[in-house]
Motif scaffolding. Structure first.
Motif, PDB file in Angstrom:
ATOM      1  N   TYR A 135       7.846  23.020   5.795  1.00  0.00           N
ATOM      2  CA  TYR A 135       8.668  22.399   4.929  1.00  0.00           C
ATOM      3  C   TYR A 135       9.877  23.079   4.225  1.00  0.00           C
ATOM      4  O   TYR A 135      10.032  24.267   4.074  1.00  0.00           O
ATOM      5  N   PHE A 136      11.005  22.329   4.529  1.00  0.00           N
ATOM      6  CA  PHE A 136      12.408  22.926   4.289  1.00  0.00           C
ATOM      7  C   PHE A 136      12.991  22.456   2.961  1.00  0.00           C
ATOM      8  O   PHE A 136      13.065  21.124   3.049  1.00  0.00           O
ATOM      9  N   VAL A 137      13.009  23.037   2.069  1.00  0.00           N
ATOM     10  CA  VAL A 137      13.578  22.542   0.745  1.00  0.00           C
ATOM     11  C   VAL A 137      14.907  23.070   0.482  1.00  0.00           C
ATOM     12  O   VAL A 137      15.042  24.264   0.224  1.00  0.00           O
ATOM     13  N   SER A 138      16.208  21.914   0.574  1.00  0.00           N
ATOM     14  CA  SER A 138      17.397  22.551   0.244  1.00  0.00           C
ATOM     15  C   SER A 138      17.862  22.213  -1.198  1.00  0.00           C
ATOM     16  O   SER A 138      17.882  21.253  -1.542  1.00  0.00           O
ATOM     17  N   THR A 139      18.420  23.238  -1.783  1.00  0.00           N
ATOM     18  CA  THR A 139      19.090  23.180  -3.172  1.00  0.00           C
ATOM     19  C   THR A 139      20.561  22.595  -3.148  1.00  0.00           C
ATOM     20  O   THR A 139      21.050  23.665  -2.711  1.00  0.00           O
ATOM     21  N   ALA A 140      20.705  21.493  -3.177  1.00  0.00           N
ATOM     22  CA  ALA A 140      22.120  21.017  -2.925  1.00  0.00           C
ATOM     23  C   ALA A 140      22.536  20.650  -4.480  1.00  0.00           C
ATOM     24  O   ALA A 140      22.661  21.772  -5.443  1.00  0.00           O
ATOM     25  N   SER A 141      22.955  19.681  -4.894  1.00  0.00           N
ATOM     26  CA  SER A 141      23.447  19.358  -6.339  1.00  0.00           C
ATOM     27  C   SER A 141      23.738  17.807  -6.264  1.00  0.00           C
ATOM     28  O   SER A 141      24.106  17.120  -5.239  1.00  0.00           O
ATOM     29  N   ALA A 142      23.875  17.221  -7.505  1.00  0.00           N
ATOM     30  CA  ALA A 142      24.402  16.000  -7.476  1.00  0.00           C
ATOM     31  C   ALA A 142      26.010  15.916  -7.033  1.00  0.00           C
ATOM     32  O   ALA A 142      26.303  14.819  -6.555  1.00  0.00           O
ATOM     33  N   ALA A 143      26.392  17.071  -7.060  1.00  0.00           N
ATOM     34  CA  ALA A 143      27.893  17.202  -6.501  1.00  0.00           C
ATOM     35  C   ALA A 143      27.685  16.923  -4.966  1.00  0.00           C
ATOM     36  O   ALA A 143      28.934  16.435  -4.236  1.00  0.00           O
ATOM     37  N   GLY A 144      26.778  17.177  -4.311  1.00  0.00           N
ATOM     38  CA  GLY A 144      26.517  16.875  -2.923  1.00  0.00           C
ATOM     39  C   GLY A 144      26.427  15.484  -2.725  1.00  0.00           C
ATOM     40  O   GLY A 144      26.595  14.778  -1.540  1.00  0.00           O
ATOM     41  N   LEU A 145      25.963  14.583  -3.625  1.00  0.00           N
ATOM     42  CA  LEU A 145      26.008  13.037  -3.424  1.00  0.00           C
ATOM     43  C   LEU A 145      27.147  12.307  -4.194  1.00  0.00           C
ATOM     44  O   LEU A 145      27.618  11.191  -3.591  1.00  0.00           O
ATOM     45  N   LEU A 146      27.787  12.958  -5.067  1.00  0.00           N
ATOM     46  CA  LEU A 146      28.792  12.445  -5.920  1.00  0.00           C
ATOM     47  C   LEU A 146      30.209  13.260  -5.538  1.00  0.00           C
ATOM     48  O   LEU A 146      30.865  13.234  -4.689  1.00  0.00           O
ATOM     49  N   THR A 147      30.592  14.152  -6.483  1.00  0.00           N
ATOM     50  CA  THR A 147      31.660  15.165  -6.233  1.00  0.00           C
ATOM     51  C   THR A 147      31.476  16.277  -7.568  1.00  0.00           C
ATOM     52  O   THR A 147      30.909  15.801  -8.284  1.00  0.00           O
ATOM     53  N   GLN A 148      32.158  17.136  -7.332  1.00  0.00           N
ATOM     54  CA  GLN A 148      32.237  18.195  -8.518  1.00  0.00           C
ATOM     55  C   GLN A 148      33.720  18.400  -8.847  1.00  0.00           C
ATOM     56  O   GLN A 148      34.670  18.882  -8.192  1.00  0.00           O
ATOM     57  N   LEU A 149      33.826  18.014 -10.103  1.00  0.00           N
ATOM     58  CA  LEU A 149      35.250  18.090 -10.844  1.00  0.00           C
ATOM     59  C   LEU A 149      35.595  19.543 -11.196  1.00  0.00           C
ATOM     60  O   LEU A 149      34.732  20.275 -11.391  1.00  0.00           O
ATOM     61  N   GLY A 150      36.749  19.779 -10.395  1.00  0.00           N
ATOM     62  CA  GLY A 150      37.081  21.287 -10.689  1.00  0.00           C
ATOM     63  C   GLY A 150      37.086  22.551  -9.600  1.00  0.00           C
ATOM     64  O   GLY A 150      37.265  23.401  -9.699  1.00  0.00           O
ATOM     65  N   SER A 151      35.891  21.868  -8.644  1.00  0.00           N
ATOM     66  CA  SER A 151      35.717  22.897  -7.813  1.00  0.00           C
ATOM     67  C   SER A 151      35.448  22.308  -6.528  1.00  0.00           C
ATOM     68  O   SER A 151      34.477  21.426  -5.875  1.00  0.00           O
TER      69      SER A 151
END
Length: 274
Positions: A135-151
């Motif tokens: 089992y591989f669990v990747s910590t991404a972010s909602a930024a990986g589905l949407l975007t990240q303002l500022g970065s």
């Protein structure tokens, strides 16, 4: 996956989500290796967990993106506990924001937020395929589905982390290897709320965007959602369920979503003015 008796590695384990994941895993009779650059933080987390589950936790300090450190971490897990069953690619950094980021800064964020995942999977997945389980669990972010303002660095690498986890799931999901991707919004960690107030406008915008987009969760809340998702072998792990609706709106009308994001960004800039 049934967790009882399994062996796990958690990167970024000296605090934040990583420490909470280690605590949740140990509570379910998982033997855990935690790793982080912060050796003192690792020792503190391990000491706390050892009080409740002696013999279930060990540590190794180092860079989660380094191939040599990945090899050493896996070797330690195998020596202390046995073959690795789960790998939590949780270590992450934000990097310099916007177009001001240098090539070296881009390379560092790509290395930690993406290449560390790829290198660990490269090392572990062939063995998991032979055993028929892993089992591989990747910590991404909602930024990986949407975007990240500022970065830009954070947003781009988190999109890439989601894409790699998807590829793992599709490529190896019928061969016993599970892959999930954790995509939270705001979580009360040093990554969101560092000890020092961000001086860069992009970093300030990033922080305000995350804190105003939805409720900031505790790391324990996030870890509990992750454990439930592993039990269901669910790919997309969303501690903030509203992210799924945002993602649907994005896909349904991309241009409208982009216009909305620009308005949201401007509202944050305006509200920060004296």
């Amino acid at each position: 996956m049934e967790l009882d008796g399994k062996v796990a590695i958690v990167t970024g384990g000296a605090g934040g989500i990583g420490a909470a994941l280690a605590e949740a895993l140990v509570a379910r009779n998982v033997r855990v290796v935690i790793t982080d650059l912060a050796a003192e933080g690792l020792d503190s987390v391990a000491a706390t967990l050892a009080e409740h589950a002696p013999g279930s936790i060990t540590t190794i300090a180092g860079d989660a993106a380094s191939p040599e450190h990945i090899d050493a971490t896996i070797a330690l897990a195998e020596t202390e506990f046995g073959p690795v069953d789960l790998y939590f690619a949780n270590a992450g950094i934000t990097g310099a924001p916007g177009l001001a980021a240098t090539d070296d800064e881009w390379a560092q964020v790509i290395d930690v937020n993406l290449m560390g995942h790829i290198r660990a999977a490269r090392r572990l997945v062939p063995g998991w395929v032979e055993r028929g389980v892993g089992y591989f669990v990747s910590t991404a972010s909602a930024a990986g589905l949407l975007t990240q303002l500022g970065s830009a660095t954070y947003s781009v690498t988190k999109h890439a982390a989601v894409g790699f986890a998807e590829w793992l799931n599709v490529t190896y999901g019928d061969r016993g290897v599970r892959a999930s991707c954790l995509c939270p919004m705001g979580v009360d960690t040093k990554l969101l709320r560092p000890d020092d107030t961000p001086a860069d406008e992009g970093a300030v915008l990033m922080q305000r965007a995350v804190e105003t987009a939805g409720r900031v969760l505790t790391t324990t809340e996030v870890a509990d959602v992750v454990i439930d998702a592993i039990g269901d072998e669910r790919f997309l792990i969303l501690p903030h369920p509203e992210v799924l609706e945002m993602y649907r709106h994005k896909g349904a009308d991309y241009d409208r979503w982009l216009r909305g994001m620009r308005r949201y960004q401007q509202s944050l800039v305006d509200s920060a003015k004296p």
